[in-house]
Scaffold this active site. Sequence first.
Site, PDB file in Angstrom:
ATOM      1  N   ARG A  27       0.812  -1.212   0.000  1.00  0.00           N
ATOM      2  CA  ARG A  27       0.000   0.000   0.000  1.00  0.00           C
ATOM      3  C   ARG A  27       0.852   1.272   0.000  1.00  0.00           C
ATOM      4  O   ARG A  27       0.469   2.280  -0.577  1.00  0.00           O
ATOM      5  CB  ARG A  27      -0.888  -0.022   1.241  1.00  0.00           C
ATOM      6  CG  ARG A  27      -2.092   0.851   1.098  1.00  0.00           C
ATOM      7  CD  ARG A  27      -3.103   0.530   2.148  1.00  0.00           C
ATOM      8  NE  ARG A  27      -2.449  -0.024   3.337  1.00  0.00           N
ATOM      9  CZ  ARG A  27      -3.095  -0.355   4.442  1.00  0.00           C
ATOM     10  NH1 ARG A  27      -4.393  -0.181   4.517  1.00  0.00           N
ATOM     11  NH2 ARG A  27      -2.467  -0.857   5.480  1.00  0.00           N
ATOM     12  N   GLU A  54      11.978 -23.566  21.812  1.00  0.00           N
ATOM     13  CA  GLU A  54      12.520 -22.233  21.510  1.00  0.00           C
ATOM     14  C   GLU A  54      12.880 -21.527  22.809  1.00  0.00           C
ATOM     15  O   GLU A  54      12.267 -21.786  23.841  1.00  0.00           O
ATOM     16  CB  GLU A  54      11.467 -21.405  20.773  1.00  0.00           C
ATOM     17  CG  GLU A  54      11.074 -21.989  19.435  1.00  0.00           C
ATOM     18  CD  GLU A  54      10.103 -21.066  18.697  1.00  0.00           C
ATOM     19  OE1 GLU A  54      10.578 -20.226  17.935  1.00  0.00           O
ATOM     20  OE2 GLU A  54       8.897 -21.193  18.929  1.00  0.00           O
ATOM     21  N   LYS A 112      13.576 -26.959   5.498  1.00  0.00           N
ATOM     22  CA  LYS A 112      14.807 -27.142   6.272  1.00  0.00           C
ATOM     23  C   LYS A 112      15.568 -28.364   5.746  1.00  0.00           C
ATOM     24  O   LYS A 112      14.987 -29.391   5.449  1.00  0.00           O
ATOM     25  CB  LYS A 112      14.486 -27.323   7.761  1.00  0.00           C
ATOM     26  CG  LYS A 112      13.977 -26.040   8.414  1.00  0.00           C
ATOM     27  CD  LYS A 112      13.802 -26.228   9.898  1.00  0.00           C
ATOM     28  CE  LYS A 112      13.050 -25.074  10.537  1.00  0.00           C
ATOM     29  NZ  LYS A 112      13.873 -23.916  10.887  1.00  0.00           N
ATOM     30  N   LYS A 156       1.515 -19.446   6.210  1.00  0.00           N
ATOM     31  CA  LYS A 156       0.696 -19.665   7.385  1.00  0.00           C
ATOM     32  C   LYS A 156       0.482 -18.335   8.101  1.00  0.00           C
ATOM     33  O   LYS A 156       1.295 -17.438   7.902  1.00  0.00           O
ATOM     34  CB  LYS A 156       1.323 -20.693   8.313  1.00  0.00           C
ATOM     35  CG  LYS A 156       2.545 -20.195   9.095  1.00  0.00           C
ATOM     36  CD  LYS A 156       3.016 -21.237  10.066  1.00  0.00           C
ATOM     37  CE  LYS A 156       2.392 -21.038  11.429  1.00  0.00           C
ATOM     38  NZ  LYS A 156       3.190 -20.192  12.314  1.00  0.00           N
ATOM     39  N   ASP A 205      -0.128 -22.437  16.277  1.00  0.00           N
ATOM     40  CA  ASP A 205       1.064 -21.798  15.714  1.00  0.00           C
ATOM     41  C   ASP A 205       2.111 -22.823  15.264  1.00  0.00           C
ATOM     42  O   ASP A 205       2.806 -22.600  14.279  1.00  0.00           O
ATOM     43  CB  ASP A 205       1.669 -20.864  16.778  1.00  0.00           C
ATOM     44  CG  ASP A 205       2.838 -20.054  16.252  1.00  0.00           C
ATOM     45  OD1 ASP A 205       2.676 -19.419  15.194  1.00  0.00           O
ATOM     46  OD2 ASP A 205       3.913 -20.058  16.891  1.00  0.00           O
ATOM     47  N   HIS A 213       7.490 -23.525   6.384  1.00  0.00           N
ATOM     48  CA  HIS A 213       8.938 -23.373   6.178  1.00  0.00           C
ATOM     49  C   HIS A 213       9.731 -24.537   6.775  1.00  0.00           C
ATOM     50  O   HIS A 213      10.878 -24.748   6.411  1.00  0.00           O
ATOM     51  CB  HIS A 213       9.440 -22.005   6.658  1.00  0.00           C
ATOM     52  CG  HIS A 213       9.618 -21.882   8.135  1.00  0.00           C
ATOM     53  ND1 HIS A 213       8.580 -21.646   8.987  1.00  0.00           N
ATOM     54  CD2 HIS A 213      10.725 -21.962   8.920  1.00  0.00           C
ATOM     55  CE1 HIS A 213       9.042 -21.584  10.225  1.00  0.00           C
ATOM     56  NE2 HIS A 213      10.346 -21.765  10.218  1.00  0.00           N
ATOM     57  N   HIS A 228       3.897 -27.226  11.633  1.00  0.00           N
ATOM     58  CA  HIS A 228       5.279 -27.713  11.613  1.00  0.00           C
ATOM     59  C   HIS A 228       5.435 -29.121  12.229  1.00  0.00           C
ATOM     60  O   HIS A 228       6.044 -30.010  11.630  1.00  0.00           O
ATOM     61  CB  HIS A 228       6.212 -26.752  12.349  1.00  0.00           C
ATOM     62  CG  HIS A 228       6.128 -25.331  11.867  1.00  0.00           C
ATOM     63  ND1 HIS A 228       5.944 -24.996  10.556  1.00  0.00           N
ATOM     64  CD2 HIS A 228       6.209 -24.144  12.539  1.00  0.00           C
ATOM     65  CE1 HIS A 228       5.919 -23.672  10.439  1.00  0.00           C
ATOM     66  NE2 HIS A 228       6.071 -23.137  11.617  1.00  0.00           N
ATOM     67  N   LYS A 242       7.690 -22.020  23.973  1.00  0.00           N
ATOM     68  CA  LYS A 242       8.529 -20.816  24.005  1.00  0.00           C
ATOM     69  C   LYS A 242       9.221 -20.744  25.356  1.00  0.00           C
ATOM     70  O   LYS A 242       8.727 -21.283  26.343  1.00  0.00           O
ATOM     71  CB  LYS A 242       7.649 -19.572  23.854  1.00  0.00           C
ATOM     72  CG  LYS A 242       6.744 -19.577  22.630  1.00  0.00           C
ATOM     73  CD  LYS A 242       7.458 -19.038  21.429  1.00  0.00           C
ATOM     74  CE  LYS A 242       6.532 -18.937  20.236  1.00  0.00           C
ATOM     75  NZ  LYS A 242       7.246 -18.927  18.974  1.00  0.00           N
TER      76      LYS A 242
HETATM   77  C1  BG6 Z   1       6.784 -19.864  13.033  1.00  0.00           C
HETATM   78  C2  BG6 Z   1       5.982 -19.569  14.277  1.00  0.00           C
HETATM   79  O1  BG6 Z   1       5.968 -20.479  12.075  1.00  0.00           O
HETATM   80  O2  BG6 Z   1       7.864 -20.712  13.362  1.00  0.00           O
HETATM   81  C3  BG6 Z   1       6.861 -18.945  15.338  1.00  0.00           C
HETATM   82  O3  BG6 Z   1       4.911 -18.689  13.967  1.00  0.00           O
HETATM   83  C4  BG6 Z   1       8.097 -19.786  15.587  1.00  0.00           C
HETATM   84  O4  BG6 Z   1       6.144 -18.747  16.552  1.00  0.00           O
HETATM   85  C5  BG6 Z   1       8.789 -20.157  14.268  1.00  0.00           C
HETATM   86  O5  BG6 Z   1       8.979 -19.045  16.396  1.00  0.00           O
HETATM   87  C6  BG6 Z   1       9.897 -21.152  14.504  1.00  0.00           C
HETATM   88  O6  BG6 Z   1      10.640 -21.321  13.315  1.00  0.00           O
HETATM   89  P1  BG6 Z   1      12.188 -21.733  13.333  1.00  0.00           P
HETATM   90  O7  BG6 Z   1      12.530 -21.920  11.895  1.00  0.00           O
HETATM   91  O8  BG6 Z   1      12.906 -20.616  13.988  1.00  0.00           O
HETATM   92  O9  BG6 Z   1      12.248 -22.993  14.133  1.00  0.00           O
END
Ligand code: BG6
Length: 477
Positions: free
Chosen positions: A46, A210, A176, A142, A229, A172, A234, A325
């Site tokens: 935008r 994480e 990997k 996502k 999430d 994603h 994943h 987390k």
């Molecule tokens: C994302 C989540 O899809 O993946 C995040 O929304 C998360 O909350 C992230 O931190 C983790 O990805 P990676 O590649 O750092 O393990």
Amino acid sequence: IPVEDFDLVIFGATGDLAHRKILPGLYRRYVAGQIPGTAQIIGAARTQQDDAAFRAEAREAIRKFANKGDDLSQLDDFLNHLGYVAVDARGEGGWDELKSRVRPGVVHAFYFSVAPSLFGDIAQRLADNGIADADSRIVVEKPFGRDLASARELNAVLARHFVEQQIYRIDHYLGKETVQNLMAVRFANMLFEPLWNAQYVDHVQITVAETVGVGGRGEYYDHSGAMRDMVQNHLMQLLCLIAMEPPYHFDPNAVRDEKLKVIRALEPLEPGDIVRGQYQADSDGPGYLQDVGNADSRTESFVALKVRIANWRWTGTPFYLRTGKKLRARTSEIVVTFKAPPHSIFDTENEPRSNQLVIKLQPNEGMDLTVMIKEPGPGGMRLVQVPLDMSFADALGADGTDMPDAYERLIMDVIRGNQTLFMRGDEVEAAWAWTDPIIADWEAGSKRPEPYDAGSSGPEEALRLLHRDNRRWREIR
Ligand code: BG6
């Protein structure tokens, strides 16, 4: 080897994902020689700005988010491939100009790095203005919905203008390196596959831990939680790659058909098979409730699950999943624990321990296989467990910096037209169909998530989930 000539339009090009991942990823592929000299990358958003301003913005982003060791000497050349068009996703502004910029006769990819509520508007305008055609590809991110109903709606919105072969849904994790390696390890070796079933595998653990909290993403996260999430996408994808049958060919639909069968075979979860947690405040930082600014939040920043797959291969082998987390370390790994030998010929102090195959996704990609051997020396027959360590970096002489980041690989796959590492619409829907009742149950109840300390392995209850089955999580380290 360069990919085919292409025009890539990034909607939401001024946003966080474009800055952090998409633009730096494209730059690295440029340095690697994969982007053809005539390719165009067109930012669309935008903000009213011209090509030069967008190039300056991209320069900043790439400098800021480049990996350590990236060669920035080709940045100016790369920026010459960038252009910008201000578009109004819900109006008419900018679409004519976008049409005039996109060249006929090359691969067209449209990256929807925008809120899902805009997918329909953008798809419609691409079609109405004749910018996208039957060969165009679209890329979406996502969160793909927040439940089955919304995912179906998004699929339907996209299906109005595009067929499944044109839609690239990014997870994603599938980009990997080690995740792809899972398929190589399973299906290019004779060693593992005969043992890869409930007869020989005691259980599987999948951990994605994480150290970060929800930080600045509190608003999104508090409406989502770890289940939506991370698990629905994943962890589910990792589970599928571990559990699926061999596809008849390494082909997008063959692979995705097999993954889908795994999701469909998941048994509904029992309440006792789920542990949810929330990190607490400590002297080093705020807790989850402060981070999201909602003192009553019952959203989980941690979840652990015991999952069962009801099919011939896996009945009897539980899969334990956990993610959270603010845990002790940033570690993603899959641990396949084999059964103990049925009878020990050694004395009781020398019981053989189960073999474990540890597949490390991050930070140090590689695999470990623990085996029992005789402790060297004259002290008689004493067994010790040793790892057969296979660090990919050591074995292949690659240090992590040479490995393409997940986004780089996935974007190049879009240009190549290879959907193997992207989620098909029915997979996403099946995953929601499994998680929906679990989430609905929590939301209907009044139970609060279990508190856990920042820097720990999650709530005590998550440890008990395995203890009660006489098993233990591999330590998060
Ligand atoms: C994302 C989540 O899809 O993946 C995040 O929304 C998360 O909350 C992230 O931190 C983790 O990805 P990676 O590649 O750092 O393990």
